[in-house]
Design a protein around this motif. Structure first.
Motif, PDB file in Angstrom:
ATOM      1  N   ASP A  91     -10.966  10.007   3.971  1.00 20.45           N
ATOM      2  CA  ASP A  91     -11.323   8.933   3.814  1.00 20.45           C
ATOM      3  C   ASP A  91     -10.252   7.771   4.883  1.00 20.45           C
ATOM      4  O   ASP A  91      -9.062   7.949   4.623  1.00 20.45           O
ATOM      5  N   TYR A  92     -10.850   7.193   5.733  1.00 23.02           N
ATOM      6  CA  TYR A  92     -10.310   6.380   6.542  1.00 23.02           C
ATOM      7  C   TYR A  92     -10.329   5.196   6.822  1.00 23.02           C
ATOM      8  O   TYR A  92     -10.122   4.112   7.311  1.00 23.02           O
ATOM      9  N   LEU A  93     -10.689   4.405   4.923  1.00 19.69           N
ATOM     10  CA  LEU A  93     -10.675   3.243   4.991  1.00 19.69           C
ATOM     11  C   LEU A  93      -9.586   2.797   4.744  1.00 19.69           C
ATOM     12  O   LEU A  93      -8.767   3.565   3.036  1.00 19.69           O
ATOM     13  N   PRO A  94      -9.008   1.757   4.968  1.00 17.79           N
ATOM     14  CA  PRO A  94      -7.043   1.666   4.424  1.00 17.79           C
ATOM     15  C   PRO A  94      -8.142   0.852   3.121  1.00 17.79           C
ATOM     16  O   PRO A  94      -8.144   0.764   2.211  1.00 17.79           O
ATOM     17  N   GLN A  95      -6.282   1.302   1.881  1.00 12.33           N
ATOM     18  CA  GLN A  95      -6.699   1.281   1.116  1.00 12.33           C
ATOM     19  C   GLN A  95      -7.017   2.555   0.164  1.00 12.33           C
ATOM     20  O   GLN A  95      -7.538   1.978  -1.728  1.00 12.33           O
ATOM     21  N   GLU A  96      -7.905   3.099   0.808  1.00 18.58           N
ATOM     22  CA  GLU A  96      -7.975   3.838  -0.169  1.00 18.58           C
ATOM     23  C   GLU A  96      -8.173   4.472  -0.899  1.00 18.58           C
ATOM     24  O   GLU A  96      -8.706   5.514  -2.744  1.00 18.58           O
ATOM     25  N   LYS A  97      -6.607   5.027  -0.997  1.00 17.75           N
ATOM     26  CA  LYS A  97      -5.453   5.925  -1.904  1.00 17.75           C
ATOM     27  C   LYS A  97      -5.109   5.591  -2.362  1.00 17.75           C
ATOM     28  O   LYS A  97      -3.523   5.763  -3.189  1.00 17.75           O
ATOM     29  N   GLU A 138      -8.204  -0.590  -8.828  1.00 19.31           N
ATOM     30  CA  GLU A 138      -8.787  -1.159  -9.989  1.00 19.31           C
ATOM     31  C   GLU A 138      -8.310  -2.167 -10.289  1.00 19.31           C
ATOM     32  O   GLU A 138      -9.421  -2.783 -10.269  1.00 19.31           O
ATOM     33  N   ASN A 139      -7.118  -3.102  -9.264  1.00 24.08           N
ATOM     34  CA  ASN A 139      -7.730  -4.486  -8.981  1.00 24.08           C
ATOM     35  C   ASN A 139      -9.004  -4.955  -8.108  1.00 24.08           C
ATOM     36  O   ASN A 139      -9.327  -5.982  -7.657  1.00 24.08           O
ATOM     37  N   PHE A 140      -9.360  -4.144  -6.969  1.00 24.19           N
ATOM     38  CA  PHE A 140      -9.668  -3.802  -6.128  1.00 24.19           C
ATOM     39  C   PHE A 140     -11.990  -4.422  -6.614  1.00 24.19           C
ATOM     40  O   PHE A 140     -12.332  -5.160  -5.833  1.00 24.19           O
ATOM     41  N   GLY A 141     -11.890  -4.006  -7.821  1.00 25.70           N
ATOM     42  CA  GLY A 141     -13.447  -3.570  -8.033  1.00 25.70           C
ATOM     43  C   GLY A 141     -14.084  -1.990  -8.036  1.00 25.70           C
ATOM     44  O   GLY A 141     -12.944  -1.458  -7.427  1.00 25.70           O
ATOM     45  N   THR A 142     -15.341  -1.347  -8.384  1.00 23.30           N
ATOM     46  CA  THR A 142     -15.829  -0.524  -8.569  1.00 23.30           C
ATOM     47  C   THR A 142     -16.085   0.172  -7.074  1.00 23.30           C
ATOM     48  O   THR A 142     -15.742   1.183  -7.758  1.00 23.30           O
ATOM     49  N   ASP A 143     -16.822  -0.807  -6.399  1.00 22.33           N
ATOM     50  CA  ASP A 143     -16.643   0.490  -5.246  1.00 22.33           C
ATOM     51  C   ASP A 143     -15.773  -0.140  -3.798  1.00 22.33           C
ATOM     52  O   ASP A 143     -15.802  -1.433  -3.330  1.00 22.33           O
ATOM     53  N   MET A 144     -15.343   0.401  -3.918  1.00 23.24           N
ATOM     54  CA  MET A 144     -14.253   0.689  -2.412  1.00 23.24           C
ATOM     55  C   MET A 144     -14.621   0.112  -0.721  1.00 23.24           C
ATOM     56  O   MET A 144     -14.333  -0.857  -0.042  1.00 23.24           O
ATOM     57  N   LYS A 145     -16.220   0.623  -1.157  1.00 25.68           N
ATOM     58  CA  LYS A 145     -17.119   0.931   0.695  1.00 25.68           C
ATOM     59  C   LYS A 145     -17.470  -0.621   0.126  1.00 25.68           C
ATOM     60  O   LYS A 145     -18.879  -0.843   0.837  1.00 25.68           O
ATOM     61  N   ASP A 146     -17.813  -1.588  -0.365  1.00 25.98           N
ATOM     62  CA  ASP A 146     -18.313  -3.043  -0.778  1.00 25.98           C
ATOM     63  C   ASP A 146     -17.562  -3.943  -0.541  1.00 25.98           C
ATOM     64  O   ASP A 146     -16.357  -3.836  -1.645  1.00 25.98           O
ATOM     65  N   TRP A 147     -17.732  -3.893   0.342  1.00 27.64           N
ATOM     66  CA  TRP A 147     -16.609  -5.355   1.415  1.00 27.64           C
ATOM     67  C   TRP A 147     -16.255  -6.271   0.340  1.00 27.64           C
ATOM     68  O   TRP A 147     -15.781  -7.093   0.548  1.00 27.64           O
ATOM     69  N   LYS A 148     -17.880  -7.078  -0.032  1.00 30.50           N
ATOM     70  CA  LYS A 148     -17.323  -7.875  -1.019  1.00 30.50           C
ATOM     71  C   LYS A 148     -15.988  -7.770  -2.168  1.00 30.50           C
ATOM     72  O   LYS A 148     -15.561  -8.455  -2.891  1.00 30.50           O
ATOM     73  N   GLN A 149     -15.969  -6.395  -2.791  1.00 30.59           N
ATOM     74  CA  GLN A 149     -15.251  -5.715  -3.753  1.00 30.59           C
ATOM     75  C   GLN A 149     -13.968  -5.567  -3.011  1.00 30.59           C
ATOM     76  O   GLN A 149     -12.687  -6.072  -3.436  1.00 30.59           O
ATOM     77  N   ASN A 150     -13.851  -5.643  -1.850  1.00 32.97           N
ATOM     78  CA  ASN A 150     -12.232  -4.540  -0.919  1.00 32.97           C
ATOM     79  C   ASN A 150     -12.723  -5.078   0.337  1.00 32.97           C
ATOM     80  O   ASN A 150     -13.570  -4.771   1.035  1.00 32.97           O
ATOM     81  N   PRO A 151     -12.269  -6.454   0.550  1.00 27.93           N
ATOM     82  CA  PRO A 151     -12.454  -7.068   2.378  1.00 27.93           C
ATOM     83  C   PRO A 151     -11.949  -6.356   3.453  1.00 27.93           C
ATOM     84  O   PRO A 151     -12.581  -5.937   4.543  1.00 27.93           O
ATOM     85  N   TRP A 152     -11.178  -4.909   2.846  1.00 27.15           N
ATOM     86  CA  TRP A 152     -11.078  -3.782   4.271  1.00 27.15           C
ATOM     87  C   TRP A 152     -12.486  -3.280   5.530  1.00 27.15           C
ATOM     88  O   TRP A 152     -12.856  -2.373   5.742  1.00 27.15           O
ATOM     89  N   ALA A 153     -13.200  -3.235   3.640  1.00 27.20           N
ATOM     90  CA  ALA A 153     -14.622  -2.440   4.233  1.00 27.20           C
ATOM     91  C   ALA A 153     -15.406  -3.250   4.880  1.00 27.20           C
ATOM     92  O   ALA A 153     -16.894  -2.622   5.499  1.00 27.20           O
ATOM     93  N   ALA A 154     -15.000  -4.277   5.190  1.00 30.05           N
ATOM     94  CA  ALA A 154     -16.071  -5.101   6.360  1.00 30.05           C
ATOM     95  C   ALA A 154     -15.716  -4.663   8.144  1.00 30.05           C
ATOM     96  O   ALA A 154     -16.624  -5.559   8.678  1.00 30.05           O
ATOM     97  N   ASP A 167      -5.642  -7.847  -0.191  1.00 25.19           N
ATOM     98  CA  ASP A 167      -5.807  -9.411   0.467  1.00 25.19           C
ATOM     99  C   ASP A 167      -5.420  -8.534   2.527  1.00 25.19           C
ATOM    100  O   ASP A 167      -4.402  -8.135   2.615  1.00 25.19           O
ATOM    101  N   ILE A 168      -5.906  -9.616   3.138  1.00 27.86           N
ATOM    102  CA  ILE A 168      -5.844  -8.917   4.771  1.00 27.86           C
ATOM    103  C   ILE A 168      -5.269 -10.129   5.155  1.00 27.86           C
ATOM    104  O   ILE A 168      -5.109 -11.004   5.435  1.00 27.86           O
ATOM    105  N   LYS A 169      -3.362  -9.331   5.689  1.00 25.25           N
ATOM    106  CA  LYS A 169      -2.721 -10.693   6.418  1.00 25.25           C
ATOM    107  C   LYS A 169      -2.172  -9.867   7.738  1.00 25.25           C
ATOM    108  O   LYS A 169      -2.383  -8.392   7.785  1.00 25.25           O
ATOM    109  N   ILE A 170      -2.178 -10.499   8.513  1.00 22.00           N
ATOM    110  CA  ILE A 170      -2.142  -9.894  10.243  1.00 22.00           C
ATOM    111  C   ILE A 170      -0.012  -9.822   9.979  1.00 22.00           C
ATOM    112  O   ILE A 170       0.285 -10.039   9.895  1.00 22.00           O
ATOM    113  N   LYS A 171       0.169  -8.830  10.434  1.00 21.91           N
ATOM    114  CA  LYS A 171       1.319  -8.368  10.495  1.00 21.91           C
ATOM    115  C   LYS A 171       2.177  -8.646  12.158  1.00 21.91           C
ATOM    116  O   LYS A 171       3.204  -8.674  12.232  1.00 21.91           O
TER     117      LYS A 171
END
Length: 271
Positions: free
Chosen positions: A231-237, A242-258, A179-183
């Motif tokens: 890889d510069y995508l947050p959460q990539e490593k 496995e809770n994100f979905g199969t494609d980390m670069k699909d923003w519908k599965q991983n909101p960070w990719a948006a 989840d995307i949360k402001i810190k």
């Protein structure tokens, strides 16, 4: 934050006794990365960045390139393999010692100088065709305006300054989960507590570069791509992917990719 604290942090990070294994010249992972760069130098840059370097620099053979805050030195190695005369600068003597040991394994002739990127004292005016910094360099810099004035100083008339960095839009977010949360607020840039780094905004980059006298040529915002060495995508490593979905670069599965992961900016010293 004092430069001594930053220097001590990176000297410890690069120490064989207490540091991160990757930074040592005998690390299999680091040697493998260097071998990949030797075979294909463009691998040292994100897929989105390499064509932009070529666009502005063309053939690098014989050109003089300075890489301040050189860190792991992937970019310095790559520029050397492209035929450039490379000077690698870093505030950490241990980082440079390790990079030189690795360069020696490949018989790469690169000049390594232990210098503060905000001063670059010891480097002559008008010496370089390109000053290049990679992701992660700016967060350790407390005086960006001073740094860019020295970048401007050491470049030849018409020379280029090029960088890519983690996009400032990422900085306010907590990257510890799906989840995307402001810190923190976007304009809260100063280090806090034991932190040593600065979360600079886009305007801070632009203003520092402009105030140094550069002409801004191009800015790009981009995403990590398949095949990037880093890889510069947050959460990539993150092991919980496995809770994100199969494609980390699909923003519908991983909101960070948006969100754009990186910022590229090219500027030029006036003739």
């Amino acid at each position: 934050m004092t430069n001594d604290a930053i220097k001590n942090y990176w000297n410890k990070t690069a120490s064989a006794e207490t540091g991160w294994a990757y930074y040592h010249p005998n690390s299999p992972e680091r040697f493998e990365d260097a071998a990949l760069i030797a075979q294909n130098p463009e691998r040292a840059f994100p897929a989105a960045v390499y064509p932009l370097i070529k666009k502005y620099m063309g053939n690098l053979n014989g050109k003089k390139v300075c890489v301040p805050s050189s860190g792991d030195n992937k970019a310095a190695f790559a520029f050397h393999m492209m035929g450039a005369n490379v000077t690698s600068c870093d505030i950490s003597a241990n980082q440079l010692k390790n990079a030189k040991a690795l360069a020696d394994k490949f018989n790469w002739e690169i000049k390594f100088l232990c210098l503060d990127s905000m001063k670059l004292d010891g480097i002559s005016d008008g010496e370089f065709d390109l000053v290049y910094t990679s992701n992660g360099a700016h967060v350790w810099i407390s005086n960006m305006t001073g740094m860019y004035k020295n970048f401007y100083r050491i470049l030849k008339p018409g020379g280029f300054n090029i960088f890519f960095e983690t996009h400032p839009v990422i900085r306010p977010f907590d990257c510890s989960g799906k989840d995307i949360k402001i810190k923190k607020p976007y304009d809260d840039v100063e280090p806090r507590g034991n932190d040593l780094t600065y979360d600079w905004r886009t305007q801070d980059f632009i203003n520092a570069i402009a105030s140094a006298g550069f002409v801004i040529k191009e800015m790009q915002e981009f995403f990590s791509a398949e095949g990037d060495l880093d890889d510069y995508l947050p959460q990539e490593k993150d092991p919980k992917h496995e809770n994100f979905g199969t494609d980390m670069k699909d923003w519908k599965q991983n909101p960070w990719a948006a969100l754009p992961q990186c910022l590229f900016l090219c500027s030029q010293k006036k003739f």
